[in-house]
Design a protein around this motif. Structure first.
Motif, PDB file in Angstrom:
ATOM      1  N   ALA A 198       0.816  -1.218   0.000  1.00  0.00           N
ATOM      2  CA  ALA A 198       0.000   0.000   0.000  1.00  0.00           C
ATOM      3  C   ALA A 198       0.847   1.264   0.000  1.00  0.00           C
ATOM      4  O   ALA A 198       0.362   2.338  -0.376  1.00  0.00           O
ATOM      5  CB  ALA A 198      -0.942   0.004   1.207  1.00  0.00           C
ATOM      6  N   VAL A 205      -5.332  -4.920  -5.353  1.00  0.00           N
ATOM      7  CA  VAL A 205      -5.437  -4.209  -6.624  1.00  0.00           C
ATOM      8  C   VAL A 205      -6.436  -5.003  -7.468  1.00  0.00           C
ATOM      9  O   VAL A 205      -6.178  -6.158  -7.829  1.00  0.00           O
ATOM     10  CB  VAL A 205      -4.076  -4.113  -7.326  1.00  0.00           C
ATOM     11  CG1 VAL A 205      -4.206  -3.387  -8.659  1.00  0.00           C
ATOM     12  CG2 VAL A 205      -3.075  -3.386  -6.425  1.00  0.00           C
ATOM     13  N   THR A 243      -7.642   0.350  -6.116  1.00  0.00           N
ATOM     14  CA  THR A 243      -6.972  -0.159  -4.924  1.00  0.00           C
ATOM     15  C   THR A 243      -7.982  -0.243  -3.784  1.00  0.00           C
ATOM     16  O   THR A 243      -8.784   0.672  -3.578  1.00  0.00           O
ATOM     17  CB  THR A 243      -5.782   0.733  -4.521  1.00  0.00           C
ATOM     18  OG1 THR A 243      -6.235   2.059  -4.227  1.00  0.00           O
ATOM     19  CG2 THR A 243      -4.768   0.795  -5.656  1.00  0.00           C
ATOM     20  N   THR A 257      -9.217   2.413  -1.019  1.00  0.00           N
ATOM     21  CA  THR A 257      -8.260   3.029  -0.114  1.00  0.00           C
ATOM     22  C   THR A 257      -8.482   4.539  -0.078  1.00  0.00           C
ATOM     23  O   THR A 257      -8.986   5.136  -1.038  1.00  0.00           O
ATOM     24  CB  THR A 257      -6.818   2.749  -0.551  1.00  0.00           C
ATOM     25  OG1 THR A 257      -6.592   3.385  -1.818  1.00  0.00           O
ATOM     26  CG2 THR A 257      -6.547   1.262  -0.658  1.00  0.00           C
ATOM     27  N   ASP A 286      -6.936   6.507  -3.065  1.00  0.00           N
ATOM     28  CA  ASP A 286      -7.245   6.095  -4.435  1.00  0.00           C
ATOM     29  C   ASP A 286      -7.937   7.230  -5.181  1.00  0.00           C
ATOM     30  O   ASP A 286      -9.126   7.498  -4.979  1.00  0.00           O
ATOM     31  CB  ASP A 286      -8.130   4.850  -4.427  1.00  0.00           C
ATOM     32  CG  ASP A 286      -8.246   4.213  -5.803  1.00  0.00           C
ATOM     33  OD1 ASP A 286      -8.427   4.948  -6.791  1.00  0.00           O
ATOM     34  OD2 ASP A 286      -8.156   2.979  -5.888  1.00  0.00           O
TER      35      ASP A 286
END
Length: 445
Positions: free
Chosen positions: A55, A83, A106, A115, A118
């Motif tokens: 990450a 991913v 992501t 996330t 993202d």
């Protein structure tokens, strides 16, 4: 091959088999807008269309050096994220054989949610917000780049803008790029030699929703890859040549309602230069939030070399009609073509972050019925009353960090992390002795 909504892995398998695909490039963009990812054998891809990776890829610097940030502190254990392929973006990679490419999102492994870093997920949320209001967004980023030889020397020291002869000389590589784009399902409209030495522009056709932004990332990837195979280097670095022209990322945007009408072209504002109140509010929002968003439009030290008066790179917070000296150019040729062209962006910007910010600013302006400053006509540089852009990256970073609008649009984690990432870039730049300094001082003092 054009995207087909609602695609599943079985459909991807049929496409791959018919095209002889053995490898799938699964890519996401990091926060800088750089494509990252993995090449998966087709059999592995079809087992789930996903993989895991560190990450910290969303907070490292452009060279992949890991530095502590709120997103990944040194005691964070640098955990994985998922991913996940967006199967609607699965297409044949037209620049290489036996390969497909898919754009990925992501995802947090614990929550299953996107996330916090993202950028593509942010833009998708904004597009859903417009959809809930009955509007589809059409977008068309417009980018320039520079071509260098295999030795990284410029291919020309002359400005030959729009030269057909020069374009013919370069058509071996430019034609190959256009062809690769078309084979990848990206609708390429034109290419030309641009304003600066060694500078090129290739125009992509507009598309609805996130498609045009995905295709912008693919365009930069394809351009660099095809150029290398023809003995050139293509770079979207904003200003790679001293004294040359800078490369921009102008984003054209328009809105379409459920009846298929261009919202910006609805004639409900008699006597105003802009045909609709919606367009007025949208432009007012862009102007109001430009300084909040400047670090995303101009995210590198070099981007500030581009912003010079009379360079066709806007230096002020202003708007106009068909005027290439303003920050927001409003084009109203007919109903389908009525749009805004936001001209502040640099070619190295992350297009997801930038499109998301512009759409949020425009939406805020429409909702607030924000007042629109007077139109700039003629030479806006002569108008000393107009606000100017932040003159340097450090000023833009601090404006972003302190912006409540930015925190609403991007979230605290992103704002705080991106601020640290940028401060680290500034510290690295400040510690470096440049060639100019050595040539200027070494034999004098």
């Amino acid at each position: 091959m054009a995207n087909e909504p609602g695609r599943n892995l079985d459909e991807c398998a049929r496409i791959a088999e018919s095209a002889g695909v053995h490898t799938v490039i699964c890519l996401f963009t990091d926060t800088w807008g750089v494509p990252r990812g993995k090449h998966l054998p087709i059999r592995q891809f079809l087992r789930g269309g996903r993989f895991t990776t560190a990450a910290v890829a969303l907070s490292w610097n452009p060279r992949s050096d890991v530095q502590p940030t709120p997103w990944a502190e040194m005691d964070s254990e640098f955990k994985d994220m998922a991913v996940v392929a967006d199967l609607d973006t699965f297409r044949i990679a037209g620049w290489t054989e036996g390969t497909a490419v898919v754009v990925c999102d992501t995802v947090d492994l614990e929550t299953g949610e996107p996330t916090a870093m993202d950028a593509r997920a942010m833009l998708k949320r904004t597009l859903r917000e417009y959809a809930e209001l009955g509007m589809t967004v059409n977008q068309a980023p417009e980018l320039e780049f520079h071509l260098f030889g295999a030795d990284w020397k410029p291919i020309s020291d002359k400005s030959l803008c729009y030269s057909v002869d020069r374009a013919d000389e370069l058509d071996t590589v430019l034609g190959a790029i256009r062809g690769a784009l078309l084979r990848t399902g990206i609708d390429c409209e034109a290419s030309n030699v641009e304003y600066g030495p060694s500078q090129i522009e290739i125009n992509l056709r507009y598309a609805a929703g996130i498609t045009s932004i995905d295709e912008t990332v693919l365009f930069r990837l394809i351009t660099r890859a095809v150029a290398r195979r023809h003995g050139y280097h293509a770079t979207f670095m904003v200003k790679p040549i001293n004294g040359g022209a800078g490369s921009g990322m102008h984003i054209h945007q328009s809105l379409v309602d459920t009846q298929g009408r261009n919202v910006f072209a609805v004639p409900d504002s008699p006597g105003h230069a802009l045909p609709s109140k919606a367009m007025q509010g949208y432009v007012a929002g862009l102007l109001r939030r430009q300084l909040d968003l400047q670090v995303l439009a101009m995210p590198t030290v070099t981007a500030y070399r581009r912003a010079e008066d009379y360079s066709f790179s806007p230096t002020q917070v202003c708007w106009g009609m068909d005027n290439r000296l303003v920050g927001v150019r409003c084009l109203t040729p007919d109903e389908p073509g009525t749009r805004v062209e936001v001209r502040w962006g640099a070619a190295d910007a992350n297009p997801y972050l930038l499109a998301h910010g512009y759409l949020q600013a425009g939406l805020e302006g429409m909702r607030d019925n924000a007042p629109l400053q007077p139109v700039s006509t003629g030479d806006p540089h002569a108008d000393t009353a107009l606000p100017r852009l932040a003159p340097s990256l450090d000023k833009a970073v601090e404006a972003f960090h302190g912006s409540e609008f930015a925190r609403r649009a991007y979230g605290d984690m992103f704002v705080d992390t991106f601020t640290v990432m940028q401060r680290n870039e500034l510290a690295a730049f400040g510690a470096h002795i440049t060639d100019w300094e050595f040539a200027r001082y070494a034999d004098i003092f």
